[in-house]
Design an enzyme around this catalytic site. Structure first.
Site, PDB file in Angstrom:
ATOM      1  CB  SER A  64      26.940   2.469  -7.902  1.00 38.51           C
ATOM      2  OG  SER A  64      27.015   2.186  -9.279  1.00 38.51           O
TER       3      SER A  64
HETATM    4  N1  SAH Z   1      31.092   2.275 -11.105  1.00 42.53           N
HETATM    5  C1  SAH Z   1      30.572   3.575 -11.438  1.00 42.53           C
HETATM    6  C2  SAH Z   1      29.187   3.441 -12.031  1.00 42.53           C
HETATM    7  C3  SAH Z   1      28.865   4.563 -12.935  1.00 42.53           C
HETATM    8  S1  SAH Z   1      27.296   4.376 -13.747  1.00 42.53           S
HETATM    9  C4  SAH Z   1      30.502   4.489 -10.232  1.00 42.53           C
HETATM   10  O1  SAH Z   1      30.134   4.010  -9.140  1.00 42.53           O
HETATM   11  O2  SAH Z   1      30.734   5.676 -10.378  1.00 42.53           O
HETATM   12  C5  SAH Z   1      27.680   3.286 -15.069  1.00 42.53           C
HETATM   13  C6  SAH Z   1      28.761   3.740 -16.012  1.00 42.53           C
HETATM   14  O3  SAH Z   1      28.781   2.805 -17.097  1.00 42.53           O
HETATM   15  C7  SAH Z   1      28.547   5.117 -16.622  1.00 42.53           C
HETATM   16  O4  SAH Z   1      29.676   5.899 -16.390  1.00 42.53           O
HETATM   17  C8  SAH Z   1      28.360   4.818 -18.119  1.00 42.53           C
HETATM   18  O5  SAH Z   1      28.863   5.820 -18.958  1.00 42.53           O
HETATM   19  C9  SAH Z   1      29.132   3.517 -18.270  1.00 42.53           C
HETATM   20  N2  SAH Z   1      28.775   2.724 -19.439  1.00 42.53           N
HETATM   21  C10 SAH Z   1      27.541   2.537 -19.999  1.00 42.53           C
HETATM   22  N3  SAH Z   1      27.636   1.719 -21.066  1.00 42.53           N
HETATM   23  C11 SAH Z   1      28.945   1.375 -21.191  1.00 42.53           C
HETATM   24  C12 SAH Z   1      29.678   0.559 -22.107  1.00 42.53           C
HETATM   25  N4  SAH Z   1      29.084  -0.071 -23.120  1.00 42.53           N
HETATM   26  N5  SAH Z   1      31.006   0.430 -21.915  1.00 42.53           N
HETATM   27  C13 SAH Z   1      31.644   1.069 -20.895  1.00 42.53           C
HETATM   28  N6  SAH Z   1      31.004   1.853 -20.011  1.00 42.53           N
HETATM   29  C14 SAH Z   1      29.678   2.009 -20.143  1.00 42.53           C
END
Ligand code: SAH
Length: 213
Positions: A64
């Protein structure tokens, strides 16, 4: 895995930018100042680690944007020792910001590749979330509920009811809701049966996906 004076200087500039953009919570700004974001990104992207943008990580996901991380964290209004559930571990950067704030973190990721990669990174960096879970965050993590705060870091097409149920009274759920773009929403549980909802503008996230198979 080094954190050099160069990186520290870049972080100070990032913090100044986040202040200009309206982040006011000093504890959140201090956490951004302390957590080396470049360690959570691909080595090839190191030069961009302190640019206020989202970048690709593994499994077609993104780390993010720092402003978004700071904005969501500020909305959580955390106190030291709070029990926090994070949905979407991804790179682990947001998790590291939460840990820096002295809260207990339960974090869920549904992409196995990212789950494993980030688990290894946490152990290298000596970071200790209470629990790192591979699974579907749509359902939350009832085993450790209720939570003082729940943070969803992917765009939810709709509000997962399980997450509201897992909030403590007084607890905060911060979740971007919408299909192509999302409204940043905060729900505060005001009693066993009542919630107060407020929205905080439009953001863009990768989608929150339900069960893979
Ligand atoms: N906080 C992270 C954001 C990554 S993007 C960072 O800053 O790196 C969002 C993440 O949510 C992705 O890694 C994606 O795989 C995950 N995601 C999507 N749907 C999900 C679900 N149902 N349960 C858990 N994780 C999920």
């Amino acid at each position: 895995m080094k954190d050099l004076p160069k990186h520290q200087g870049q972080r100070q500039q990032l913090v100044a930018l986040l202040k200009e953009k309206g982040i006011v919570d000093e504890k959140v700004l201090d956490a951004v100042n302390k957590v080396p974001r470049h360690l959570y990104m691909d080595a090839a992207l190191e030069a961009y680690a302190y640019v206020d943008k989202a970048y690709p990580i593994a499994a077609d996901q993104t780390i993010s944007q720092p402003y978004t991380v700071a904005f969501q964290t500020q909305l959580l209004a955390l106190e030291k020792g709070d029990r926090v559930l994070e949905i979407g571990t991804g790179s682990g950067y947001q998790t590291a910001i939460l840990l820096q704030l002295g809260v207990e973190v339960y974090t869920i990721e549904r992409q196995n590749e990212l789950f494993k990669k980030t688990k290894l990174l946490f152990s290298k960096l000596g970071l200790r979330p209470k629990k790192q879970i591979f699974g579907d965050g749509y359902k939350g993590h009832p085993d450790a509920a209720p939570y003082h705060a729940i943070l969803v870091t992917a765009g939810a097409p709709e509000l997962p009811k399980a997450l509201l149920e897992q909030l403590a009274v007084g607890g905060r759920l911060v979740i971007p809701i919408g299909a192509d773009e999302q409204q940043m929403c905060r729900y505060i549980r005001t009693s066993k049966t009542t919630f107060d909802k407020k929205t905080f503008g439009v953001f863009r996230f990768v989608p929150l996906l339900e069960d893979k198979n």
